[in-house]
Motif scaffolding. Sequence first.
Motif, short mmCIF file in Angstrom:
data_model
loop_
_atom_site.label_atom_id
_atom_site.label_comp_id
_atom_site.label_asym_id
_atom_site.label_seq_id
_atom_site.Cartn_x
_atom_site.Cartn_y
_atom_site.Cartn_z
N MET A 1 5.09 7.49 3.30
CA MET A 1 3.90 8.35 3.29
C MET A 1 3.88 9.10 1.96
SD MET A 1 1.28 9.25 5.22
CE MET A 1 1.86 8.77 6.86
N ASP A 56 -4.31 10.43 5.37
CA ASP A 56 -3.77 10.63 6.72
C ASP A 56 -4.02 12.05 7.21
OD1 ASP A 56 -1.78 9.18 8.74
OD2 ASP A 56 -1.24 11.31 8.63
N ARG A 76 -1.40 7.63 3.43
CA ARG A 76 -0.68 6.54 4.09
C ARG A 76 -0.78 5.30 3.24
NH1 ARG A 76 -3.32 6.99 8.56
NH2 ARG A 76 -4.49 5.04 8.61
N GLU A 80 1.67 1.21 6.40
CA GLU A 80 2.27 2.36 7.07
C GLU A 80 1.42 2.78 8.26
OE1 GLU A 80 4.83 4.83 3.78
OE2 GLU A 80 2.71 5.33 4.01
N ALA A 82 -0.04 5.56 11.02
CA ALA A 82 -0.46 6.96 11.01
C ALA A 82 0.61 7.83 11.67
CB ALA A 82 -1.79 7.12 11.75
#
Length: 392
Positions: A1, A56, A76, A80, A82
Motif C-alpha cells: 500500500m 484507497d 492501493r 493489492e 483494499a
Amino acid sequence: MGTFSMPSLGADMEAGTLVEWLKHPGDRVERGDIVAVVETQKGAIEVEVFEAGVIDRLLVEPGTTVPVGTPMALVRGPGEEAIEAPAPELVSAEAAAAPAPSVHPAPPPSAPAAEAPGRPRASPAARRFARERGLDLVGMTGTGPGGAVVSADIERSAASPAPAPHPTRGLDLAEMRRAIAAAMARSKREIPHYYLSTTIDLTRAHAYLERINAERQPADRLLLPVLQLKAVALALRRMPEFNGFHTADGFQPGTGIHVGTAIAIRGGGLATPAIHDTDRLSLDALMAHLRDLVARTRVGRLRSSELSDATITVTSLGDRGVESVFGVIYPPQVAIVGFGKPVERPWVAEGRVVIRLLTTTTLAADHRVSDGHKGGLFLAEIDRHLQEPEKL
C-alpha cells in the motif's frame, strides 16, 4: 500500500494547506495525475501522484494545514486488496492545530468533507471548471443545493465580462518573502558558493531572432530568454555536474535537464518553476512553455512537479535594466546561471573594434560539487551554443 504525502515544493516550504481533493476513494490514478490542490506561499498548486493505483483512503480533510511529508492518502497498488480494517478519522484543520490530536478508528466518510472556513461551497466539477477558466469562486452566487456553486454558475460567469483578476490574488506576499528569505539564508549558510562571470556576444543570436521573427505574428515570435534557456540546457549535457542536487549522500545527478526559470510575481513574490526536458524541446515548444509558465505563475497556478523538479535555475534582471546578476543557489540545487541586460558596446572582433550586443553571464555554483575550472568550461559551453543560434 503506497502513501501519498504532502510534497516538498521547494526548500522554502515547511507545510501546505489541502484545498481540495480531485480524486476520491475507488478512483484509479496513473503517474502524473493531479489528485489534489494544495495552497502554499506560491499559490494554489496542483499536486500530482507519482505511482499508479487506486485511491484507497483519504487521511486529511480540505482546509487542513499539514507539514511536508505528512501522509494524506493511501494508494492501493496493482493486485493489492483494499484495506478492510476501519480507517482513522480524516485529519481536520482543528485536529492538525491541536498539540496532541487523538485519532479514533472510524469508517471512511460517506458524505463529502465539509468546506474549509472561508471557502465558497462548490461541487468538485465546478471547482475544476473554474480553475480551467481562471475564475475565482469567491463572491460567486451559487444556484445549487444550499447555495453551492455548480457548473452552470461557472458557465454564466465565464460568459459575462468581468474585470481581469489581480495577479497576486490568494498569495500572501509577505509570507512568501519570509519563506524565500529563509531558503536563501540556508543556502548562504550551508553552500560554499563560488562565482564566475563572462561576457557573451549576442549579436548573432539577436540577428537570428530578427530574421525568423520577421514573418511571424507577435504571438508566435521567439524571445531572447528562450535561446538562453536552450543554450544552458545543451551545455548541461556536456557538464552534468551542474545539473542535479547535493544531499546528505553527496551529489545526485538530475534524471533529466529541467531548467527552472525565475519569474517575478507582481507585488514582490518570486517562483522558479521548471521546464521539463528543456534540452529536448524545440525553440517554439520552449517559447510556448515559457509563456504558459509566466501566465500561470503570476496568478499562482502551478503544478507540484514544476516547483520540485528543477535541476538548475536561470535568472535574469535584464528587463529591470540590471547588467549583471549573481544569484544565490536554490537548495538542494548546485548552480544558478544569471543573464544581464544586453547592451551595445565596443568589442574587438577579427582585429577590428566593432559595436556588438553584449551580455554579462554569471555562474554561482556549489564548491562541494564543482570548481572554478569546471565552471569556466560551463560558461564557455553556453557561449558556444549562443554563437550558433540556428543549431539550438
